[in-house]
Design an enzyme around this catalytic site. Structure first.
Site, PDB file in Angstrom:
ATOM      1  N   HIS A  96       0.866  -1.255   0.173  1.00 53.65           N
ATOM      2  CA  HIS A  96      -0.299   0.088  -0.092  1.00 53.65           C
ATOM      3  C   HIS A  96       1.031   1.339   0.057  1.00 53.65           C
ATOM      4  O   HIS A  96       0.761   1.956   0.803  1.00 53.65           O
ATOM      5  CB  HIS A  96      -0.749   0.007   1.211  1.00 53.65           C
ATOM      6  CG  HIS A  96      -1.920  -1.282   1.196  1.00 53.65           C
ATOM      7  ND1 HIS A  96      -2.958  -1.400   0.188  1.00 53.65           N
ATOM      8  CD2 HIS A  96      -2.151  -2.219   2.166  1.00 53.65           C
ATOM      9  CE1 HIS A  96      -3.646  -2.409   0.626  1.00 53.65           C
ATOM     10  NE2 HIS A  96      -3.035  -3.122   1.595  1.00 53.65           N
ATOM     11  N   ASP A 270      -6.691   1.908   3.838  1.00 52.69           N
ATOM     12  CA  ASP A 270      -5.401   1.396   3.556  1.00 52.69           C
ATOM     13  C   ASP A 270      -4.664   1.985   2.334  1.00 52.69           C
ATOM     14  O   ASP A 270      -3.471   1.991   2.104  1.00 52.69           O
ATOM     15  CB  ASP A 270      -5.249   0.105   3.768  1.00 52.69           C
ATOM     16  CG  ASP A 270      -6.006  -0.706   2.809  1.00 52.69           C
ATOM     17  OD1 ASP A 270      -6.802  -0.192   1.846  1.00 52.69           O
ATOM     18  OD2 ASP A 270      -5.961  -1.867   2.836  1.00 52.69           O
TER      19      ASP A 270
END
EC number: 1.4.1.1
Length: 373
Positions: A96, A270
């Site tokens: 991420h 996220d």
């Protein structure tokens, strides 16, 4: 290859990146597996089970990082782990990177080969290593929303499915992908009134087919989102652009239009979040905050709360890819497997995933080019 599995240190992250079956698979293929002491306890896997499968237990994360050629994790490394990176190491985990400039810099500085679960992509554009956690996060988003709608949690005191003679809650789901579909399954099952918005008419047609008249599907645009959000008791953000920051589709003004005690669960947190008023990442210890009278839930590792289920679901899918990397070396593995090539985010100090480069205004080097330099 020497495989290392450290204990996850993110708040209440109880998943672990390998199971005893995974250890056995690596060992049978001729590799060595080193696991940090207690790494599996949050998923009810003991050190003894790992040892019986052929792993060696090491006392600290530092020992694991120092020993391993490839580190396999669940969540992105935190700042305290950056100093443990060994130059040229392979890191296979959820990264991420788009909303994580410090982590991106650390990977580039140490020339880490960063392969991100969430950007491994098949020819049909599906994301096989994101899917199992998306399924769990989507299902849990409704459970969590139902909980925080309860009065003692600060909610408006609404039962998601209603009762005979009393209307059910309005659940609005922005994004009809894997997360949104699984959220809808639980919301419909609990008897809520469900609206799903998506930009893809083919996806909306698919949702119409599987849910029939149990959901309302709408084209996702600012007009329809504003109208749906205003009536929502529970708003679930499920938007994903692989590897990139999530677009802010729900504005502050839209959130202000919601009734006090309504709940927002942003599963896209996220990747930066899709709701403008989601301005922080929360934790399982302190999962919510209130803004404009609306409860905001922004935990980035939702599946960590059901760690045993999540660990086995995740590793069922990650293990075959991890074995490819170990058996062939990362270079040959990504050359032979286009899906794994899509997972390559950093290599030799270069960003090899375009959306990450754009997010941080960094030079982009196509993965194919970086592999040949």
């Amino acid at each position: 290859m020497l495989i290392g599995v450290p204990k996850e240190i993110k708040n209440n992250e109880n998943r672990v990146a390998i199971t005893p079956a995974g250890v056995e698979a690596f060992v049978l293929a001729g590799h060595k597996v080193y696991i940090e002491k207690g790494a599996g306890l949050g998923s009810a896997i003991t050190d003894e089970e790992y040892v019986a499968a052929g792993a060696e237990i090491l006392a600290t994360a530092k020992e694991v990082f120092d020993t391993a050629e490839m580190i396999i994790k669940v969540k992105e490394p935190l700042k305290s782990e950056f100093e443990l990176f060994k130059e040229g190491q392979i890191l296979f985990t959820y990264l991420h990177l788009a909303p994580e400039p410090q982590l991106t810099k650390a990977l580039l500085d140490k020339k880490i080969t960063g392969i991100a679960y969430e950007t491994v992509q098949l020819a049909d554009r599906s994301l096989p290593l994101l899917t199992p956690m998306s399924e769990i996060a989507g299902r849990m988003s409704i459970q969590l929303g139902a909980q925080y709608l309860e009065k003692q949690e600060g909610g408006k005191g609404v039962l998601l499915g209603g009762v005979p003679g009393v209307e059910p809650a309005e659940v609005v789901i922005v994004g009809g992908g894997i997360v949104g579909t699984n959220a809808a399954k639980i919301a419909v099952g609990m008897g809520a009134k469900v609206t799903i918005l998506d930009v893809n008419t083919r996806r909306l047609a698919y949702l119409d087919d599987i849910f029939g008249n149990k959901v309302t599907t709408l084209m996702s645009n600012s007009f329809n989102i504003a109208k749906a959000v205003k009536k929502a008791d529970l708003l679930v953000g499920c938007v994903l652009i692989p590897g990139a920051k999530a677009p802010k589709l729900v504005s502050e003004e839209m959130v202000k239009s919601m009734q006090p005690g309504s709940v927002i669960v942003d599963v896209a947190i996220d990747q930066g979040g899709s709701i403008e008023t989601i301005d922080r990442i929360t934790t399982h210890d302190n999962p919510t905050y209130e803004k404009f009278g609306v409860i905001h839930y922004a935990v980035a590792n939702i599946p960590g709360a059901v760690a045993r289920t999540s660990t086995y679901a995740l590793t069922n899918d990650t293990l075959p890819y991890a074995l490819q990397i170990a058996n062939k070396g990362y270079k040959q593995a990504v050359i032979e497997n286009p899906a794994l090539l899509k997972g390559l985010n950093t290599l030799n100090g270069k960003v090899t995933y375009e959306a990450v480069a754009k997010a941080h205004d960094l030079p982009y080097t196509p993965a194919e080019k970086a592999l040949n330099e």
